[in-house]
Design a protein around this motif. Structure first.
Motif, PDB file in Angstrom:
ATOM      1  N   THR A   6       0.902  -1.102  -0.048  1.00 53.83           N
ATOM      2  CA  THR A   6       0.026   0.095  -0.001  1.00 53.83           C
ATOM      3  C   THR A   6       1.044   1.282   0.115  1.00 53.83           C
ATOM      4  O   THR A   6       1.816   1.034   0.867  1.00 53.83           O
ATOM      5  N   ILE A   7       0.441   2.238  -1.017  1.00 56.03           N
ATOM      6  CA  ILE A   7       1.537   3.239  -0.891  1.00 56.03           C
ATOM      7  C   ILE A   7       0.928   4.846  -0.578  1.00 56.03           C
ATOM      8  O   ILE A   7      -0.472   4.938  -0.926  1.00 56.03           O
ATOM      9  N   PHE A  23       7.673  24.240 -15.634  1.00 56.37           N
ATOM     10  CA  PHE A  23       8.604  23.409 -14.504  1.00 56.37           C
ATOM     11  C   PHE A  23       8.406  22.010 -14.743  1.00 56.37           C
ATOM     12  O   PHE A  23       7.351  21.447 -15.265  1.00 56.37           O
ATOM     13  N   GLY A  24       9.661  21.207 -14.845  1.00 57.83           N
ATOM     14  CA  GLY A  24       9.657  19.738 -14.694  1.00 57.83           C
ATOM     15  C   GLY A  24       9.627  18.987 -13.336  1.00 57.83           C
ATOM     16  O   GLY A  24       9.985  19.429 -12.322  1.00 57.83           O
ATOM     17  N   LEU A  25       8.924  17.769 -13.566  1.00 57.23           N
ATOM     18  CA  LEU A  25       8.825  17.158 -12.327  1.00 57.23           C
ATOM     19  C   LEU A  25       9.063  15.615 -12.567  1.00 57.23           C
ATOM     20  O   LEU A  25       8.646  15.087 -13.404  1.00 57.23           O
ATOM     21  N   THR A  26      10.125  15.129 -11.740  1.00 52.48           N
ATOM     22  CA  THR A  26      10.356  13.659 -11.761  1.00 52.48           C
ATOM     23  C   THR A  26      10.225  13.134 -10.303  1.00 52.48           C
ATOM     24  O   THR A  26      10.098  13.707  -9.378  1.00 52.48           O
ATOM     25  N   GLY A  27      10.152  11.655 -10.193  1.00 50.07           N
ATOM     26  CA  GLY A  27       9.922  11.181  -9.011  1.00 50.07           C
ATOM     27  C   GLY A  27      10.046   9.715  -9.091  1.00 50.07           C
ATOM     28  O   GLY A  27       9.672   9.099 -10.318  1.00 50.07           O
ATOM     29  N   LYS A  28       9.690   8.998  -7.909  1.00 51.78           N
ATOM     30  CA  LYS A  28       9.717   7.658  -7.974  1.00 51.78           C
ATOM     31  C   LYS A  28       8.816   7.258  -6.619  1.00 51.78           C
ATOM     32  O   LYS A  28       8.703   8.135  -5.704  1.00 51.78           O
ATOM     33  N   VAL A  29       8.273   5.940  -6.781  1.00 46.47           N
ATOM     34  CA  VAL A  29       7.548   5.497  -5.268  1.00 46.47           C
ATOM     35  C   VAL A  29       8.258   4.121  -5.141  1.00 46.47           C
ATOM     36  O   VAL A  29       8.244   3.147  -5.812  1.00 46.47           O
ATOM     37  N   LEU A  35      10.239  -3.407  -5.120  1.00 49.75           N
ATOM     38  CA  LEU A  35       9.634  -2.637  -6.097  1.00 49.75           C
ATOM     39  C   LEU A  35       9.481  -1.180  -6.215  1.00 49.75           C
ATOM     40  O   LEU A  35       9.188  -0.804  -5.250  1.00 49.75           O
ATOM     41  N   VAL A  36      10.143  -0.593  -7.171  1.00 45.21           N
ATOM     42  CA  VAL A  36      10.130   0.928  -7.306  1.00 45.21           C
ATOM     43  C   VAL A  36       9.317   1.174  -8.597  1.00 45.21           C
ATOM     44  O   VAL A  36       9.660   0.696  -9.682  1.00 45.21           O
ATOM     45  N   ILE A  37       8.682   2.215  -8.557  1.00 43.43           N
ATOM     46  CA  ILE A  37       7.792   2.425  -9.732  1.00 43.43           C
ATOM     47  C   ILE A  37       8.035   4.001  -9.999  1.00 43.43           C
ATOM     48  O   ILE A  37       8.101   4.997  -9.094  1.00 43.43           O
ATOM     49  N   ASP A  38       8.064   4.329 -11.385  1.00 41.17           N
ATOM     50  CA  ASP A  38       8.413   5.786 -11.582  1.00 41.17           C
ATOM     51  C   ASP A  38       7.107   6.447 -11.536  1.00 41.17           C
ATOM     52  O   ASP A  38       5.976   6.052 -11.732  1.00 41.17           O
ATOM     53  N   PHE A  39       7.557   7.588 -10.947  1.00 43.58           N
ATOM     54  CA  PHE A  39       6.110   8.516 -10.595  1.00 43.58           C
ATOM     55  C   PHE A  39       5.314   8.729 -11.895  1.00 43.58           C
ATOM     56  O   PHE A  39       4.056   8.904 -12.060  1.00 43.58           O
ATOM     57  N   ARG A  40       5.931   8.944 -12.861  1.00 49.18           N
ATOM     58  CA  ARG A  40       5.239   9.012 -14.377  1.00 49.18           C
ATOM     59  C   ARG A  40       4.289   7.996 -14.939  1.00 49.18           C
ATOM     60  O   ARG A  40       3.315   7.994 -15.277  1.00 49.18           O
ATOM     61  N   VAL A  56       0.423  -3.656 -11.336  1.00 49.86           N
ATOM     62  CA  VAL A  56       1.670  -3.551 -11.957  1.00 49.86           C
ATOM     63  C   VAL A  56       2.491  -4.764 -12.218  1.00 49.86           C
ATOM     64  O   VAL A  56       3.587  -4.612 -12.670  1.00 49.86           O
ATOM     65  N   GLY A  57       1.668  -5.615 -12.555  1.00 53.42           N
ATOM     66  CA  GLY A  57       2.160  -6.920 -13.297  1.00 53.42           C
ATOM     67  C   GLY A  57       1.081  -7.968 -13.122  1.00 53.42           C
ATOM     68  O   GLY A  57      -0.319  -7.539 -12.878  1.00 53.42           O
TER      69      GLY A  57
END
Length: 315
Positions: A6-7, A23-29, A35-40, A56-57
Motif C-alpha cells: 500500500t502506498i 517546471f519539470g517534475l520527476t519522482g519515484k515510489v 519494487l520501485v515505480i516511476d512517478f510518471r 503493476v504486473g
C-alpha cells in the motif's frame, strides 16, 4: 491476485526544477524493498484505473491510500506528459505546492524557490489607485484594480469578465495610468468603441496621451510611441497592420470586447497571438458564447499553455 503493498505520500520521492518557461517534475515510489515505480508511470496507471488498486504486473496490484489517490487525481489535470517528461505551468504552482507539501523526500531547485517567493509577495502586493486618475471607483472596481495590478506584478495575463455596464473600461484605464510611465500601451477594440476609449481616456486619465491609430503615417506613429502614450486600434486594422503592430513591445495591451478573437482560425486571432506585451488584459462580458474552445483561445492569448493543448482541453 497478489497485493504487493500500500502506498501513500511517505513512499514518494520527488524533484521539481525550472525548465525554460515551465517546471519539470520527476519522482519515484518505493512500494517495497524490491519494487520501485516511476512517478510518471504511476500517474498513467492511476488515470486508467477507476479504483484505488493499480495493476503493476500480471495478477499483481498495489493499493493507494484514499487521500493519496485524490491528490494524484488533482495534479494529474495540471501535468503535461511529453517526450521529455512531466511538466506543469508556473500558474499551477499553488496546487503543486500543496501536493509537494505532503512529500518528505522532496528536492527543488532555486527556480522553484524563487517562483514561490514571487507568488507569496504577489498575494500581499498592493497598489493605490493613482491620484492622477480622475474617476471615482466603486468598491468592486477598486477590487478589480487591485486584482489586475497584482497579476501584472506576478507577470501573468488577466481576463476581466464583469457583466456589461459594470465599468470594465474604467478599471482597465486605472491600470493603464498606473503602468504608463514604464512604457506605451495599446487598446484594441471594435471600431464603434474606439472613440469611446478616446473620450474616456481624455476625461478620466488626463496624464495619458491617447492616439487613434489610422490617420497619418502609421509606421512613424508606432516608432515614436513612448511612456504615457496609449495607442487605440480597431479590430479591423489589427490583421491589416499586424506586421507593424507586432514590431513594437508594449508595456500593456488591452483587448476590449475580447470575444472578437474567440475563433482561433481567423486572421484577427492569429494576429493577436503575435502581439508583444509585458502585461495583457482581456475585457469581455461574454468569455464563452458558443463553446469552451473559445475560452481556451482567449487564455491562449493571455497565458499560453495554462490550459494545455486544445485537444487535451477538449477531452
Amino acid at each position: 491476485l497478489r497485493l504487493k503493498g500500500t502506498i501513500g505520500f511517505d513512499q514518494v520521492s520527488m524533484r521539481i526544477q525550472r525548465d525554460n518557461d515551465w517546471f519539470g517534475l520527476t519522482g519515484k515510489v518505493q512500494v517495497n524493498p524490491d519494487l520501485v515505480i516511476d512517478f510518471r508511470d504511476l500517474l498513467a496507471k492511476v488515470e486508467s484505473s477507476k479504483s484505488n488498486f493499480i495493476e503493476v504486473g500480471e495478477g499483481e496490484f498495489i493499493a493507494l491510500t484514499e487521500s493519496f489517490r485524490n491528490q494524484l487525481g488533482r495534479i494529474n489535470a495540471l501535468l503535461t506528459d511529453e517526450n521529455e517528461g512531466l511538466h506543469f505551468h508556473p500558474l499551477a504552482a499553488p496546487m503543486m505546492e500543496e501536493f509537494a507539501g505532503h512529500i518528505q523526500q522532496l528536492e527543488v531547485d532555486a527556480g522553484w524557490k524563487m517562483h514561490l517567493q514571487k507568488l507569496e509577495s504577489t498575494l500581499s502586493f498592493k497598489r493605490e489607485v493613482p491620484t492622477e486618475f480622475k474617476a471615482e471607483l466603486r468598491e468592486y472596481q477598486t477590487e478589480g484594480f487591485d486584482w489586475l495590478t497584482r497579476l501584472a506584478h506576478w507577470g501573468v495575463g488577466a481576463c476581466l469578465a464583469d457583466d456589461m455596464g459594470l465599468g470594465k473600461t474604467i478599471q482597465a484605464l486605472a491600470v493603464l495610468v498606473d503602468r504608463a510611465e514604464d512604457g506605451p500601451a495599446m487598446v484594441i477594440a471594435p471600431a464603434s468603441v474606439c472613440r469611446n476609449w478616446l473620450r474616456e481616456a481624455e476625461r478620466f486619465a488626463p496624464t495619458l496621451n491617447p492616439v487613434l491609430f489610422g490617420p497619418g503615417d502609421r509606421k512613424q506613429m508606432i516608432e515614436e510611441l513612448g511612456p504615457d502614450d496609449l495607442l487605440i486600434v480597431s479590430y479591423g486594422l489589427l490583421p491589416q497592420e499586424s506586421e507593424l503592430l507586432i514590431s513594437k513591445t508594449f508595456n500593456t495591451v488591452v483587448l476590449d470586447e475580447a470575444q472578437a478573437i474567440k475563433n482561433r482560425n481567423t486572421k484577427r486571432s492569429r494576429a493577436a497571438m503575435q502581439l508583444k506585451a509585458n502585461f495583457k488584459i482581456l475585457t469581455t462580458g461574454t468569455p464563452v458564447e458558443n463553446h469552451l474552445g473559445e475560452l481556451w483561445n482567449l487564455f491562449n492569448f493571455l497565458n499560453p499553455g495554462l490550459l494545455g493543448g486544445l485537444r487535451s482541453f477538449q477531452e
